[in-house]
Motif scaffolding. Structure first.
Motif, PDB file in Angstrom:
ATOM      1  N   GLY A 180       5.944 -46.814  16.285  1.00  0.00           N
ATOM      2  CA  GLY A 180       5.003 -45.790  16.720  1.00  0.00           C
ATOM      3  C   GLY A 180       5.557 -44.429  16.406  1.00  0.00           C
ATOM      4  O   GLY A 180       6.709 -44.290  16.003  1.00  0.00           O
TER       5      GLY A 180
ATOM      6  N   SER B 153       5.077 -40.089  17.757  1.00  0.00           N
ATOM      7  CA  SER B 153       4.477 -39.204  18.754  1.00  0.00           C
ATOM      8  C   SER B 153       3.090 -38.737  18.321  1.00  0.00           C
ATOM      9  O   SER B 153       2.152 -38.732  19.122  1.00  0.00           O
ATOM     10  CB  SER B 153       5.324 -37.953  18.970  1.00  0.00           C
ATOM     11  OG  SER B 153       6.672 -38.226  18.937  1.00  0.00           O
TER      12      SER B 153
ATOM     13  N   ALA C 107      11.770 -47.281  17.228  1.00  0.00           N
ATOM     14  CA  ALA C 107      12.003 -45.826  17.161  1.00  0.00           C
ATOM     15  C   ALA C 107      12.910 -45.454  15.999  1.00  0.00           C
ATOM     16  O   ALA C 107      13.110 -44.275  15.727  1.00  0.00           O
ATOM     17  CB  ALA C 107      12.547 -45.244  18.464  1.00  0.00           C
ATOM     18  N   GLU C 108      13.477 -46.451  15.321  1.00  0.00           N
ATOM     19  CA  GLU C 108      14.324 -46.178  14.148  1.00  0.00           C
ATOM     20  C   GLU C 108      14.267 -47.404  13.241  1.00  0.00           C
ATOM     21  O   GLU C 108      14.005 -48.519  13.716  1.00  0.00           O
ATOM     22  CB  GLU C 108      15.767 -45.892  14.587  1.00  0.00           C
ATOM     23  CG  GLU C 108      16.409 -47.054  15.313  1.00  0.00           C
ATOM     24  CD  GLU C 108      17.701 -46.700  16.039  1.00  0.00           C
ATOM     25  OE1 GLU C 108      17.906 -45.519  16.373  1.00  0.00           O
ATOM     26  OE2 GLU C 108      18.510 -47.623  16.272  1.00  0.00           O
TER      27      GLU C 108
ATOM     28  N   LYS D 292      18.259 -41.603  18.913  1.00  0.00           N
ATOM     29  CA  LYS D 292      18.149 -42.458  17.731  1.00  0.00           C
ATOM     30  C   LYS D 292      19.469 -42.495  16.975  1.00  0.00           C
ATOM     31  O   LYS D 292      20.200 -41.514  16.945  1.00  0.00           O
ATOM     32  CB  LYS D 292      17.066 -41.911  16.810  1.00  0.00           C
ATOM     33  CG  LYS D 292      15.714 -41.779  17.519  1.00  0.00           C
ATOM     34  CD  LYS D 292      14.594 -41.536  16.547  1.00  0.00           C
ATOM     35  CE  LYS D 292      13.288 -41.376  17.309  1.00  0.00           C
ATOM     36  NZ  LYS D 292      12.117 -41.653  16.539  1.00  0.00           N
TER      37      LYS D 292
ATOM     38  N   ASP E  28       6.328 -42.738   6.596  1.00  0.00           N
ATOM     39  CA  ASP E  28       6.977 -44.053   6.748  1.00  0.00           C
ATOM     40  C   ASP E  28       6.433 -45.022   5.704  1.00  0.00           C
ATOM     41  O   ASP E  28       5.220 -45.110   5.505  1.00  0.00           O
ATOM     42  CB  ASP E  28       6.704 -44.633   8.144  1.00  0.00           C
ATOM     43  CG  ASP E  28       7.333 -43.783   9.231  1.00  0.00           C
ATOM     44  OD1 ASP E  28       8.457 -43.286   9.025  1.00  0.00           O
ATOM     45  OD2 ASP E  28       6.701 -43.604  10.297  1.00  0.00           O
TER      46      ASP E  28
ATOM     47  N   ASP F  80      10.252 -56.048  16.849  1.00  0.00           N
ATOM     48  CA  ASP F  80      10.157 -54.674  16.368  1.00  0.00           C
ATOM     49  C   ASP F  80       8.908 -54.005  16.955  1.00  0.00           C
ATOM     50  O   ASP F  80       7.828 -54.605  16.973  1.00  0.00           O
ATOM     51  CB  ASP F  80      10.064 -54.708  14.835  1.00  0.00           C
ATOM     52  CG  ASP F  80      10.407 -53.372  14.193  1.00  0.00           C
ATOM     53  OD1 ASP F  80      10.479 -52.363  14.918  1.00  0.00           O
ATOM     54  OD2 ASP F  80      10.596 -53.346  12.969  1.00  0.00           O
ATOM     55  N   ILE F  81       9.056 -52.781  17.403  1.00  0.00           N
ATOM     56  CA  ILE F  81       7.906 -51.985  17.857  1.00  0.00           C
ATOM     57  C   ILE F  81       7.931 -50.674  17.103  1.00  0.00           C
ATOM     58  O   ILE F  81       8.978 -50.065  16.925  1.00  0.00           O
ATOM     59  CB  ILE F  81       7.936 -51.761  19.389  1.00  0.00           C
ATOM     60  CG1 ILE F  81       6.760 -50.885  19.830  1.00  0.00           C
ATOM     61  CG2 ILE F  81       9.244 -51.137  19.860  1.00  0.00           C
ATOM     62  CD1 ILE F  81       6.543 -50.837  21.341  1.00  0.00           C
TER      63      ILE F  81
HETATM   64  O1  DLL Z   1      10.033 -43.017  17.861  1.00  0.00           O
HETATM   65  C1  DLL Z   1       8.048 -43.601  19.093  1.00  0.00           C
HETATM   66  C2  DLL Z   1       8.679 -44.890  19.477  1.00  0.00           C
HETATM   67  C3  DLL Z   1       9.387 -44.999  20.636  1.00  0.00           C
HETATM   68  C4  DLL Z   1       8.489 -45.997  18.683  1.00  0.00           C
HETATM   69  C5  DLL Z   1       9.949 -46.202  21.041  1.00  0.00           C
HETATM   70  C6  DLL Z   1       9.019 -47.236  19.061  1.00  0.00           C
HETATM   71  C7  DLL Z   1       9.739 -47.323  20.221  1.00  0.00           C
HETATM   72  P1  DLL Z   1       8.974 -40.284  17.259  1.00  0.00           P
HETATM   73  O2  DLL Z   1      10.170 -39.825  17.988  1.00  0.00           O
HETATM   74  O3  DLL Z   1       7.858 -39.324  17.040  1.00  0.00           O
HETATM   75  O4  DLL Z   1       8.312 -41.511  17.975  1.00  0.00           O
HETATM   76  O5  DLL Z   1       9.470 -40.831  15.860  1.00  0.00           O
HETATM   77  C8  DLL Z   1       8.573 -41.456  14.988  1.00  0.00           C
HETATM   78  O6  DLL Z   1      10.341 -42.870  14.133  1.00  0.00           O
HETATM   79  O7  DLL Z   1       7.627 -41.894  12.033  1.00  0.00           O
HETATM   80  C9  DLL Z   1       9.409 -43.578  12.095  1.00  0.00           C
HETATM   81  O8  DLL Z   1      10.011 -42.839  11.060  1.00  0.00           O
HETATM   82  C10 DLL Z   1      10.442 -43.892  13.160  1.00  0.00           C
HETATM   83  N1  DLL Z   1      10.154 -45.182  13.787  1.00  0.00           N
HETATM   84  C11 DLL Z   1       9.551 -45.440  14.943  1.00  0.00           C
HETATM   85  N2  DLL Z   1       9.514 -46.771  15.187  1.00  0.00           N
HETATM   86  C12 DLL Z   1      10.114 -47.368  14.121  1.00  0.00           C
HETATM   87  C13 DLL Z   1      10.388 -48.709  13.753  1.00  0.00           C
HETATM   88  C14 DLL Z   1       8.934 -42.708  18.252  1.00  0.00           C
HETATM   89  N3  DLL Z   1      10.087 -49.728  14.533  1.00  0.00           N
HETATM   90  C15 DLL Z   1       9.304 -41.951  13.767  1.00  0.00           C
HETATM   91  N4  DLL Z   1      10.985 -48.923  12.556  1.00  0.00           N
HETATM   92  C16 DLL Z   1       8.410 -42.735  12.856  1.00  0.00           C
HETATM   93  C17 DLL Z   1      11.319 -47.898  11.748  1.00  0.00           C
HETATM   94  C18 DLL Z   1      10.508 -46.343  13.219  1.00  0.00           C
HETATM   95  N5  DLL Z   1      11.113 -46.619  12.051  1.00  0.00           N
END
Ligand code: DLL
Length: 440
Positions: free
Chosen positions: A232, A234, A208-209, A422, A298, A229-230
């Motif tokens: 994704g 929204s 998520a970051e 985040k 990204d 690392d995961i």
């Molecule tokens: O952050 C979804 C998520 C939730 C991913 C839990 C992983 C775990 P949004 O809030 O829409 O969704 O933010 C998406 O967060 O475009 C990236 O810029 C950043 N991001 C997400 N995962 C990563 C990662 C969730 N593993 C935005 N590494 C994305 C770097 C990430 N940035």
């Protein structure tokens, strides 16, 4: 693997599946009308059979602006009564983005997150301590549904209330921890302070970051786990778009459902395998909010080689940063994650830091606030030791990144710790009091 047939499919077989699904997507978009259909028509496309995978890169992009323009739910491709859930993100710029799911979308999302957890070695016997925030944010409920689909036991902790989290970790003995990387650190430190044994944990699924390899090492130091690392977002579905397997060798993109490209952020043209580019996703199987060539902002690279785990899915590198988060300091372009790499790689500071972009004068200054890893040696005053450390880190940032930064080593506990949501790695100082004490 949760779905070996899909995850280890021969590449040409998967390509045929993607093409078939892409045609279906284009047909659905044309039927739904709206901005994506208009752009396709302008590009000379009338039906799915007019497009090929090889020429996907010639089709029009979709952007976050399109979602904002049709806020809250203007881009739906199904009748409103088929929507069963809404999620979204507040976004770094504070402007919300909302996304919608049909029942089929939720099922798809659950199986994608089940794949992610399986990547981390989770099984039906697993206990998943889920400390991603529950709510509009996709992290909490996405992983939750994935754990249920896997048949594991999910502990829906959400973020915050760290003391209670440590108690649950001790009592329920989970093998899998899911949360943001910054919160994983916080939990590790809190458990150590409380003298709690976390040896039941085996893997963490953190995302998520952005987070660097150096932060991974710091997490693996405070927690007895493999940190994976995961990735994704929204708009594409939430977590579960791509996940690292136990090989820790790139994130497997679930490309049977999320077709990925990496393009030059300036020109929009595809970059070569292994080269960093802006990730662009097409969602051929999503129902409520299907997206054609969605620009994520990204930056990462893609690799089509084999992985020892047996998955044939294309792998993406860790995200280097966002196109719009790149800092330009005195002509030098740098992503916050690169500063993190240098700071944590030095081994001299704790893994909590913040960058302050001081914009009070036209000559923009970057202040890097951090805390020393060890107490000052007894023969030097704390001020002298902090000054020497700041100088050393300033030199390292200049040598490694060409960056001129004003490094401040602050007393332990000054840099804010992340409890919920985040990590905020960069703040802007426009006027008035400094955002952090001791950096004026
Ligand atoms: O952050 C979804 C998520 C939730 C991913 C839990 C992983 C775990 P949004 O809030 O829409 O969704 O933010 C998406 O967060 O475009 C990236 O810029 C950043 N991001 C997400 N995962 C990563 C990662 C969730 N593993 C935005 N590494 C994305 C770097 C990430 N940035």
């Amino acid at each position: 693997m949760f779905d070996p047939k899909a995850e280890a499919m021969f590449r040409d077989e998967r390509a045929a599946l993607q093409r078939h699904r892409l045609w279906g997507l284009v047909d659905r978009l044309m039927l739904a009308g709206g901005v994506q259909a208009d752009r396709l028509r302008e590009a000379g496309v009338e039906r799915g059979a007019d497009v090929t995978l090889a020429e996907l890169h010639k089709l029009p992009f979709t952007t976050k602006q399109d979602l904002w323009d049709s806020y809250p739910l203007g881009m739906l491709a199904v009748p409103r009564d088929q929507v069963v859930a809404v999620h979204g993100s507040t976004g770094t710029k504070g402007r919300p983005t909302l996304v919608a799911y049909t029942k089929a979308d939720l099922d798809l999302w659950a199986s994608m997150c089940a794949r992610s957890l399986s990547c981390a070695g989770a099984s039906a016997e697993s206990v998943v301590h889920n400390a991603y925030g529950y709510g509009l944010f996709t992290g909490g409920l996405g992983i939750h549904q994935g754990a249920v689909a896997l048949g594991a036991t999910v502990v829906p902790m959400s973020g915050g209330m760290t003391e209670r989290q440590v108690r649950m970790l001790a009592d329920l003995k989970p093998d899998i921890l899911t949360c943001t990387p910054a919160y994983a650190l916080r939990l590790g430190e809190a458990a150590a302070e409380a003298g709690v044994d976390l040896s039941s944990l085996k893997t963490g699924v953190f995302g998520a970051e952005p987070w660097s390899e150096e932060l991974r090492a710091a997490i693996q130091d405070v927690l007895p786990i493999k940190a994976l690392d995961i990735y994704g977002l929204s708009e594409v579905i939430g977590p579960g778009v791509a996940t690292e397997c136990l090989e820790q060798n790139g994130l497997h993109v679930n490309e049977d459902h999320f077709i990925v490209e990496a393009v030059d952020p300036e020109t929009g043209t595809p970059v070569a395998d292994g080269e960093p580019g802006e990730l662009v996703f097409t969602t051929p199987t999503k129902q409520a909010l299907p997206l054609l060539r969605y620009r994520t902002g990204d930056v990462a690279s893609l690799t089509h080689g084999d992985c020892n785990c047996g998955r044939t899915l294309v792998r993406m590198s860790k995200v280097r940063g966002r196109v719009d988060d790149m800092l330009v300091i005195r002509g030098v372009n740098v992503y916050p994650s690169e500063v993190e790499r240098v700071l944590l790689g030095s081994g001299l500071v704790v893994p909590h830091y913040q960058m302050v972009v001081d914009r009070r004068k036209p000559d923009v200054r970057l202040v890097v606030a951090c805390e020393a890893a060890t107490e000052a040696a007894s023969d030097a005053s704390p001020e002298a030791a902090e000054g020497a450390l700041a100088e050393e880190l300033t030199r390292a940032l200049r040598a490694d990144l060409g960056l001129t930064a004003d490094v401040r080593v602050l007393p332990s506990g000054t840099v804010p710790r992340v409890e919920v949501g985040k990590a905020v790695r960069v703040v802007t100082w426009e006027s008035g009091e400094p955002p952090l004490p001791g950096i004026g």
